[in-house]
Design a protein around this motif. Structure first.
Motif, PDB file in Angstrom:
ATOM      1  N   ASN A 127       2.198 -24.114 -16.489  1.00  0.00           N
ATOM      2  CA  ASN A 127       1.605 -24.732 -15.301  1.00  0.00           C
ATOM      3  C   ASN A 127       1.630 -23.775 -14.116  1.00  0.00           C
ATOM      4  O   ASN A 127       1.268 -24.156 -13.000  1.00  0.00           O
ATOM      5  CB  ASN A 127       2.360 -26.020 -14.931  1.00  0.00           C
ATOM      6  CG  ASN A 127       2.153 -27.121 -15.958  1.00  0.00           C
ATOM      7  OD1 ASN A 127       1.047 -27.304 -16.461  1.00  0.00           O
ATOM      8  ND2 ASN A 127       3.222 -27.848 -16.265  1.00  0.00           N
ATOM      9  N   ASP A 128       2.073 -22.556 -14.371  1.00  0.00           N
ATOM     10  CA  ASP A 128       2.182 -21.553 -13.319  1.00  0.00           C
ATOM     11  C   ASP A 128       0.794 -20.971 -13.044  1.00  0.00           C
ATOM     12  O   ASP A 128       0.202 -20.294 -13.883  1.00  0.00           O
ATOM     13  CB  ASP A 128       3.148 -20.454 -13.759  1.00  0.00           C
ATOM     14  CG  ASP A 128       3.483 -19.487 -12.636  1.00  0.00           C
ATOM     15  OD1 ASP A 128       2.580 -19.183 -11.823  1.00  0.00           O
ATOM     16  OD2 ASP A 128       4.643 -19.028 -12.581  1.00  0.00           O
ATOM     17  N   ALA A 129       0.273 -21.222 -11.853  1.00  0.00           N
ATOM     18  CA  ALA A 129      -1.082 -20.788 -11.499  1.00  0.00           C
ATOM     19  C   ALA A 129      -1.226 -19.273 -11.528  1.00  0.00           C
ATOM     20  O   ALA A 129      -2.276 -18.751 -11.912  1.00  0.00           O
ATOM     21  CB  ALA A 129      -1.455 -21.323 -10.117  1.00  0.00           C
ATOM     22  N   GLN A 152      -9.897 -14.206 -27.916  1.00  0.00           N
ATOM     23  CA  GLN A 152      -9.404 -14.071 -26.548  1.00  0.00           C
ATOM     24  C   GLN A 152      -9.452 -15.412 -25.805  1.00  0.00           C
ATOM     25  O   GLN A 152      -8.533 -15.756 -25.054  1.00  0.00           O
ATOM     26  CB  GLN A 152     -10.225 -13.027 -25.792  1.00  0.00           C
ATOM     27  CG  GLN A 152     -10.049 -11.607 -26.301  1.00  0.00           C
ATOM     28  CD  GLN A 152      -8.602 -11.143 -26.242  1.00  0.00           C
ATOM     29  OE1 GLN A 152      -7.929 -11.299 -25.222  1.00  0.00           O
ATOM     30  NE2 GLN A 152      -8.113 -10.596 -27.344  1.00  0.00           N
ATOM     31  N   ALA A 153     -10.521 -16.165 -26.030  1.00  0.00           N
ATOM     32  CA  ALA A 153     -10.650 -17.473 -25.384  1.00  0.00           C
ATOM     33  C   ALA A 153      -9.574 -18.438 -25.897  1.00  0.00           C
ATOM     34  O   ALA A 153      -9.017 -19.233 -25.127  1.00  0.00           O
ATOM     35  CB  ALA A 153     -12.046 -18.044 -25.623  1.00  0.00           C
ATOM     36  N   HIS A 154      -9.271 -18.359 -27.188  1.00  0.00           N
ATOM     37  CA  HIS A 154      -8.210 -19.204 -27.749  1.00  0.00           C
ATOM     38  C   HIS A 154      -6.845 -18.818 -27.177  1.00  0.00           C
ATOM     39  O   HIS A 154      -6.005 -19.694 -26.911  1.00  0.00           O
ATOM     40  CB  HIS A 154      -8.191 -19.088 -29.280  1.00  0.00           C
ATOM     41  CG  HIS A 154      -9.186 -19.971 -29.967  1.00  0.00           C
ATOM     42  ND1 HIS A 154      -9.220 -21.337 -29.790  1.00  0.00           N
ATOM     43  CD2 HIS A 154     -10.185 -19.674 -30.837  1.00  0.00           C
ATOM     44  CE1 HIS A 154     -10.190 -21.860 -30.518  1.00  0.00           C
ATOM     45  NE2 HIS A 154     -10.806 -20.871 -31.157  1.00  0.00           N
ATOM     46  N   ASN A 155      -6.624 -17.523 -26.987  1.00  0.00           N
ATOM     47  CA  ASN A 155      -5.364 -17.082 -26.375  1.00  0.00           C
ATOM     48  C   ASN A 155      -5.227 -17.644 -24.962  1.00  0.00           C
ATOM     49  O   ASN A 155      -4.143 -18.076 -24.544  1.00  0.00           O
ATOM     50  CB  ASN A 155      -5.296 -15.557 -26.324  1.00  0.00           C
ATOM     51  CG  ASN A 155      -5.105 -14.928 -27.693  1.00  0.00           C
ATOM     52  OD1 ASN A 155      -4.698 -15.604 -28.635  1.00  0.00           O
ATOM     53  ND2 ASN A 155      -5.397 -13.647 -27.809  1.00  0.00           N
ATOM     54  N   LEU A 156      -6.330 -17.622 -24.226  1.00  0.00           N
ATOM     55  CA  LEU A 156      -6.324 -18.176 -22.872  1.00  0.00           C
ATOM     56  C   LEU A 156      -6.078 -19.678 -22.912  1.00  0.00           C
ATOM     57  O   LEU A 156      -5.316 -20.219 -22.095  1.00  0.00           O
ATOM     58  CB  LEU A 156      -7.660 -17.877 -22.184  1.00  0.00           C
ATOM     59  CG  LEU A 156      -7.861 -18.460 -20.778  1.00  0.00           C
ATOM     60  CD1 LEU A 156      -6.788 -17.954 -19.821  1.00  0.00           C
ATOM     61  CD2 LEU A 156      -9.251 -18.105 -20.245  1.00  0.00           C
ATOM     62  N   LEU A 157      -6.720 -20.345 -23.859  1.00  0.00           N
ATOM     63  CA  LEU A 157      -6.536 -21.791 -24.005  1.00  0.00           C
ATOM     64  C   LEU A 157      -5.074 -22.125 -24.287  1.00  0.00           C
ATOM     65  O   LEU A 157      -4.522 -23.075 -23.699  1.00  0.00           O
ATOM     66  CB  LEU A 157      -7.437 -22.300 -25.138  1.00  0.00           C
ATOM     67  CG  LEU A 157      -7.355 -23.790 -25.486  1.00  0.00           C
ATOM     68  CD1 LEU A 157      -7.696 -24.645 -24.279  1.00  0.00           C
ATOM     69  CD2 LEU A 157      -8.284 -24.111 -26.644  1.00  0.00           C
ATOM     70  N   ASN A 158      -4.443 -21.355 -25.149  1.00  0.00           N
ATOM     71  CA  ASN A 158      -3.015 -21.566 -25.433  1.00  0.00           C
ATOM     72  C   ASN A 158      -2.174 -21.360 -24.178  1.00  0.00           C
ATOM     73  O   ASN A 158      -1.176 -22.061 -23.962  1.00  0.00           O
ATOM     74  CB  ASN A 158      -2.548 -20.606 -26.535  1.00  0.00           C
ATOM     75  CG  ASN A 158      -3.110 -20.960 -27.894  1.00  0.00           C
ATOM     76  OD1 ASN A 158      -3.468 -22.106 -28.131  1.00  0.00           O
ATOM     77  ND2 ASN A 158      -3.203 -19.980 -28.781  1.00  0.00           N
ATOM     78  N   GLY A 159      -2.598 -20.408 -23.345  1.00  0.00           N
ATOM     79  CA  GLY A 159      -1.890 -20.175 -22.091  1.00  0.00           C
ATOM     80  C   GLY A 159      -1.966 -21.375 -21.163  1.00  0.00           C
ATOM     81  O   GLY A 159      -0.974 -21.759 -20.532  1.00  0.00           O
ATOM     82  N   HIS A 160      -3.153 -21.973 -21.088  1.00  0.00           N
ATOM     83  CA  HIS A 160      -3.317 -23.173 -20.262  1.00  0.00           C
ATOM     84  C   HIS A 160      -2.436 -24.316 -20.758  1.00  0.00           C
ATOM     85  O   HIS A 160      -1.949 -25.131 -19.963  1.00  0.00           O
ATOM     86  CB  HIS A 160      -4.784 -23.625 -20.291  1.00  0.00           C
ATOM     87  CG  HIS A 160      -5.677 -22.850 -19.367  1.00  0.00           C
ATOM     88  ND1 HIS A 160      -5.565 -22.897 -17.995  1.00  0.00           N
ATOM     89  CD2 HIS A 160      -6.710 -22.011 -19.625  1.00  0.00           C
ATOM     90  CE1 HIS A 160      -6.486 -22.120 -17.436  1.00  0.00           C
ATOM     91  NE2 HIS A 160      -7.192 -21.564 -18.407  1.00  0.00           N
ATOM     92  N   MET A 161      -2.240 -24.369 -22.069  1.00  0.00           N
ATOM     93  CA  MET A 161      -1.484 -25.476 -22.658  1.00  0.00           C
ATOM     94  C   MET A 161       0.021 -25.290 -22.556  1.00  0.00           C
ATOM     95  O   MET A 161       0.778 -26.254 -22.693  1.00  0.00           O
ATOM     96  CB  MET A 161      -1.892 -25.650 -24.132  1.00  0.00           C
ATOM     97  CG  MET A 161      -3.341 -26.061 -24.328  1.00  0.00           C
ATOM     98  SD  MET A 161      -3.860 -26.043 -26.069  1.00  0.00           S
ATOM     99  CE  MET A 161      -2.812 -27.339 -26.750  1.00  0.00           C
ATOM    100  N   THR A 162       0.465 -24.051 -22.325  1.00  0.00           N
ATOM    101  CA  THR A 162       1.905 -23.781 -22.346  1.00  0.00           C
ATOM    102  C   THR A 162       2.509 -23.463 -20.983  1.00  0.00           C
ATOM    103  O   THR A 162       3.731 -23.323 -20.879  1.00  0.00           O
ATOM    104  CB  THR A 162       2.216 -22.608 -23.305  1.00  0.00           C
ATOM    105  OG1 THR A 162       1.455 -21.453 -22.921  1.00  0.00           O
ATOM    106  CG2 THR A 162       1.870 -22.979 -24.742  1.00  0.00           C
TER     107      THR A 162
END
Length: 212
Positions: free
Chosen positions: A28-30, A16-26
């Protein structure tokens, strides 16, 4: 704080943390990022039914992972609270397989015990695969004939698309002349399979089905 996280829960939280990390990387929408954080927090907390405030705080930190450095530090802290697989001696393992002669027992490095939902190893010389895990809180062993496949398929234990083989367990029936065989596809690499496990339910169901 005592250890309270099962290995499968640890791998689920990492995923789940990796999924979130990928979200941060892809993105810029807050608003998207905030939604991902909320979903992550909800999913990881749902794994547990009774957390102390300190435990809840630790688990909830999964939703604060923003980059690779955060992830490495968080997983390192989290792993300190993972309940390791019970350490078994060679004699312990042999006791679980009393009918097997010349049992080849694997060597497991100390750092890997917190990564295991089950102990699994292949004996290529005998075309066998061995599995040790707990079912309903009791330690149990299972072995059977193992034939690797050339192509990948879905593993019955971790439910991921991996290199697998056909595992077949054979037992005596109600009378000594009758034999019962049950089989299914499981990962060839038990270490990789353990890393994939995010729920113990398929693992325990597999063992019960094979031994029923």
């Amino acid at each position: 704080m005592e250890r309270f996280i099962r290995t499968d829960q640890y791998h689920f939280i990492k995923n789940q943390a990796h999924n979130l990390l990928n979200g941060h990387m892809t993105t810029n929408d807050a608003s998207v990022t905030q939604a991902l954080k909320s979903i992550t927090n909800e999913k990881v907390l749902e794994l547990f039914t009774d957390l102390s405030p300190n435990q809840e705080q630790l688990i909830a930190q999964a939703s604060e992972v923003k980059d690779e450095t955060d992830a490495i530090l968080y997983f390192s802290r989290l792993k300190q609270y993972v309940v390791p697989f019970p350490k078994l001696t060679e004699a312990d393992i042999q006791t679980l397989f009393p009918k097997v002669k010349k049992l080849r027992v694997p060597t497991i490095p100390d750092e890997e015990w917190t990564e295991l939902s089950y102990i699994g190893w292949n004996d290529a010389s005998a075309n066998r695969k061995y599995i040790i895990t707990t079912v309903d809180g009791n330690l149990t062993g299972l072995y059977g004939h193992y034939k690797p496949l050339q192509q990948k398929s879905i593993c019955s234990i971790c439910h991921e698309h991996e290199k697998v083989g056909m595992f077949t367990a054979t037992f005596k029936g109600k009378n000594n002349e009758e034999t019962i065989s049950r089989g299914n596809y499981i990962c060839h690499d038990s270490k990789k399979c353990n890393e994939n496990i995010q729920s113990r339910e398929p693992l325990e169901s597999f063992i019960k089905r094979m031994k029923a």
